[in-house]
Design a protein around this motif. Structure first.
Motif, PDB file in Angstrom:
ATOM      1  N   GLN A  25      46.373  45.694  45.070  1.00 10.75           N
ATOM      2  CA  GLN A  25      47.308  44.613  44.758  1.00 10.75           C
ATOM      3  C   GLN A  25      47.171  43.454  45.741  1.00 10.75           C
ATOM      4  OE1 GLN A  25      50.902  47.001  44.654  1.00 10.75           O
ATOM      5  NE2 GLN A  25      50.901  47.045  42.419  1.00 10.75           N
ATOM      6  N   ALA A  26      46.955  43.771  47.011  1.00 12.17           N
ATOM      7  CA  ALA A  26      46.772  42.716  48.013  1.00 12.17           C
ATOM      8  C   ALA A  26      45.492  41.933  47.744  1.00 12.17           C
ATOM      9  CB  ALA A  26      46.735  43.324  49.411  1.00 12.17           C
ATOM     10  N   THR A  27      44.460  42.625  47.294  1.00  9.07           N
ATOM     11  CA  THR A  27      43.199  41.966  46.958  1.00  9.07           C
ATOM     12  C   THR A  27      43.390  40.997  45.794  1.00  9.07           C
ATOM     13  OG1 THR A  27      41.878  43.852  47.715  1.00  9.07           O
ATOM     14  CG2 THR A  27      40.852  42.360  46.126  1.00  9.07           C
ATOM     15  N   LEU A  28      44.050  41.467  44.759  1.00 10.09           N
ATOM     16  CA  LEU A  28      44.286  40.607  43.591  1.00 10.09           C
ATOM     17  C   LEU A  28      45.110  39.382  43.971  1.00 10.09           C
ATOM     18  CD1 LEU A  28      45.119  43.387  40.967  1.00 10.09           C
ATOM     19  CD2 LEU A  28      42.943  42.173  41.253  1.00 10.09           C
ATOM     20  N   GLN A  29      46.118  39.596  44.812  1.00  8.91           N
ATOM     21  CA  GLN A  29      46.967  38.480  45.225  1.00  8.91           C
ATOM     22  C   GLN A  29      46.175  37.467  46.045  1.00  8.91           C
ATOM     23  OE1 GLN A  29      50.364  39.633  47.570  1.00  8.91           O
ATOM     24  NE2 GLN A  29      51.362  37.652  47.343  1.00  8.91           N
ATOM     25  N   GLU A  30      45.374  37.954  46.990  1.00  4.39           N
ATOM     26  CA  GLU A  30      44.606  37.040  47.847  1.00  4.39           C
ATOM     27  C   GLU A  30      43.617  36.208  47.032  1.00  4.39           C
ATOM     28  OE1 GLU A  30      41.262  37.439  51.340  1.00  4.39           O
ATOM     29  OE2 GLU A  30      43.173  38.470  51.651  1.00  4.39           O
ATOM     30  N   LEU A  31      43.052  36.804  45.991  1.00  4.64           N
ATOM     31  CA  LEU A  31      42.035  36.110  45.198  1.00  4.64           C
ATOM     32  C   LEU A  31      42.630  35.341  44.023  1.00  4.64           C
ATOM     33  CD1 LEU A  31      39.202  38.812  45.114  1.00  4.64           C
ATOM     34  CD2 LEU A  31      39.469  36.867  46.667  1.00  4.64           C
ATOM     35  N   GLY A  32      43.942  35.393  43.868  1.00  5.49           N
ATOM     36  CA  GLY A  32      44.583  34.680  42.774  1.00  5.49           C
ATOM     37  C   GLY A  32      44.289  35.271  41.415  1.00  5.49           C
ATOM     38  N   LEU A  33      44.057  36.587  41.379  1.00  2.00           N
ATOM     39  CA  LEU A  33      43.754  37.274  40.121  1.00  2.00           C
ATOM     40  C   LEU A  33      45.010  37.892  39.532  1.00  2.00           C
ATOM     41  CD1 LEU A  33      40.456  39.003  41.297  1.00  2.00           C
ATOM     42  CD2 LEU A  33      40.655  37.115  39.659  1.00  2.00           C
ATOM     43  N   PRO A  34      45.024  38.214  38.236  1.00  2.00           N
ATOM     44  CA  PRO A  34      46.214  38.802  37.617  1.00  2.00           C
ATOM     45  C   PRO A  34      46.602  40.123  38.288  1.00  2.00           C
ATOM     46  CG  PRO A  34      44.654  38.088  35.935  1.00  2.00           C
ATOM     47  CD  PRO A  34      43.939  37.980  37.250  1.00  2.00           C
ATOM     48  N   ALA A  35      47.899  40.338  38.424  1.00  2.00           N
ATOM     49  CA  ALA A  35      48.394  41.588  39.011  1.00  2.00           C
ATOM     50  C   ALA A  35      48.108  42.755  38.080  1.00  2.00           C
ATOM     51  CB  ALA A  35      49.891  41.477  39.280  1.00  2.00           C
ATOM     52  N   SER A  36      48.082  43.972  38.659  1.00  2.00           N
ATOM     53  CA  SER A  36      47.912  45.185  37.867  1.00  2.00           C
ATOM     54  C   SER A  36      48.993  46.178  38.275  1.00  2.00           C
ATOM     55  CB  SER A  36      46.526  45.791  38.100  1.00  2.00           C
ATOM     56  OG  SER A  36      46.300  46.875  37.214  1.00  2.00           O
ATOM     57  N   ASP A  58      42.463  43.298  35.640  1.00  2.00           N
ATOM     58  CA  ASP A  58      41.893  42.288  34.741  1.00  2.00           C
ATOM     59  C   ASP A  58      40.935  41.359  35.481  1.00  2.00           C
ATOM     60  OD1 ASP A  58      43.236  43.137  32.411  1.00  2.00           O
ATOM     61  OD2 ASP A  58      45.082  42.181  33.111  1.00  2.00           O
ATOM     62  N   THR A  59      40.284  41.883  36.512  1.00  5.27           N
ATOM     63  CA  THR A  59      39.320  41.092  37.265  1.00  5.27           C
ATOM     64  C   THR A  59      38.131  40.725  36.372  1.00  5.27           C
ATOM     65  OG1 THR A  59      39.922  42.225  39.313  1.00  5.27           O
ATOM     66  CG2 THR A  59      37.803  41.074  39.281  1.00  5.27           C
ATOM     67  N   PRO A  60      37.778  39.454  36.256  1.00  3.73           N
ATOM     68  CA  PRO A  60      36.614  39.059  35.441  1.00  3.73           C
ATOM     69  C   PRO A  60      35.337  39.689  36.004  1.00  3.73           C
ATOM     70  CG  PRO A  60      37.968  37.152  36.000  1.00  3.73           C
ATOM     71  CD  PRO A  60      38.472  38.287  36.833  1.00  3.73           C
ATOM     72  N   PRO A  61      34.400  40.048  35.152  1.00  6.62           N
ATOM     73  CA  PRO A  61      33.168  40.699  35.613  1.00  6.62           C
ATOM     74  C   PRO A  61      32.456  39.940  36.727  1.00  6.62           C
ATOM     75  CG  PRO A  61      33.298  40.772  33.225  1.00  6.62           C
ATOM     76  CD  PRO A  61      34.442  39.914  33.682  1.00  6.62           C
ATOM     77  N   GLU A  62      32.471  38.600  36.636  1.00  5.15           N
ATOM     78  CA  GLU A  62      31.751  37.807  37.627  1.00  5.15           C
ATOM     79  C   GLU A  62      32.438  37.790  38.991  1.00  5.15           C
ATOM     80  OE1 GLU A  62      34.381  34.925  35.286  1.00  5.15           O
ATOM     81  OE2 GLU A  62      33.132  36.691  34.879  1.00  5.15           O
TER      82      GLU A  62
END
Length: 213
Positions: A25-36, A58-62
């Motif tokens: 969750q911290a990774t998603l938040q730091e990168l501005g990606l959707p929460a899970s 929901d991290t994009p493949p790229e």
């Protein structure tokens, strides 16, 4: 007769779910990606880290490689303080070692992280071989991690037992020709484990010496 015990790590020996969820969750938040959600993240524990981000978020493949690098950078500070051995694990490992079983670990975790955690928890000395995400070409449920540790120990698949908390562990063991034991205190419940038809399912680590005779 069973001589070699091949353990999974996350969800089998150590309770890592809270640390993994918080770090993801911290990774998603730091990168501005959707929460899970914790449930979705936990459903992928046991898979290699890129698959965890691909399937559990929901991290994009790229951006999966970027997410993995960020996760690894945050792991020691965020996840490690939350990771503990499950009750009875240290005592059971000591008993099994005293009885002469060779013990190894086949995990989808990286080898640096695994050895650091085993050392921090005081159980590294019990294991004579390790197969990790960075030491095999194919990961669970492929047989490669189990076959890798058997190559290191000189053990035979027919005399080995794979112990794990997910169907990925059971399928790996079966593909390698080992017997298998599912554990219900980790990330998948008894009903999920039964779909893979392990030889045994146990509810407490203390039951393991009993099934070994």
């Amino acid at each position: 007769m069973i001589r070699d015990l091949i353990f999974d790590f996350d969800g089998t020996l150590a309770d890592t779910s809270l640390g993994i969820v918080r770090c993801t969750q911290a990774t998603l938040q730091e990168l501005g990606l959707p929460a899970s959600t914790p449930e979705r993240i936990c459903a992928t524990i046991g898979l290699p880290l890129p698959d965890c981000f691909s399937r559990g978020t929901d991290t994009p493949p790229e951006r999966v490689d970027e997410a993995c690098a960020t996760y690894r950078r945050l792991f020691d500070d965020i996840a490690v303080p939350c990771i503990i051995l499950f009750p009875g694990v240290a005592e059971t490992l000591a008993e099994l070692r005293s009885r002469g079983f060779r013990m190894s670990i086949a995990t989808s975790r990286g080898s640096r992280s695994l050895q650091m955690l085993l050392g921090r928890m005081g159980v590294l000395e019990h294991f004579c071989a390790i197969a990790a995400s960075d030491t095999v070409a194919r990961h669970k449920p492929a047989p490669d991690p189990a076959l890798s540790v058997l190559a290191q120990t000189g053990g035979l698949a027919a005399e080995s037992l794979v112990i794990g908390d997910t169907v990925f562990d059971i399928q790996m063991g079966q593909a390698a020709g080992c017997r298998t034991c599912g554990v219900t205190w980790g990330n998948q419940d008894r009903a999920q484990l039964q779909t893979a038809a392990p030889d045994w399912i146990i509810d407490r680590i203390e039951e393991l010496p009993g099934i070994l005779g």
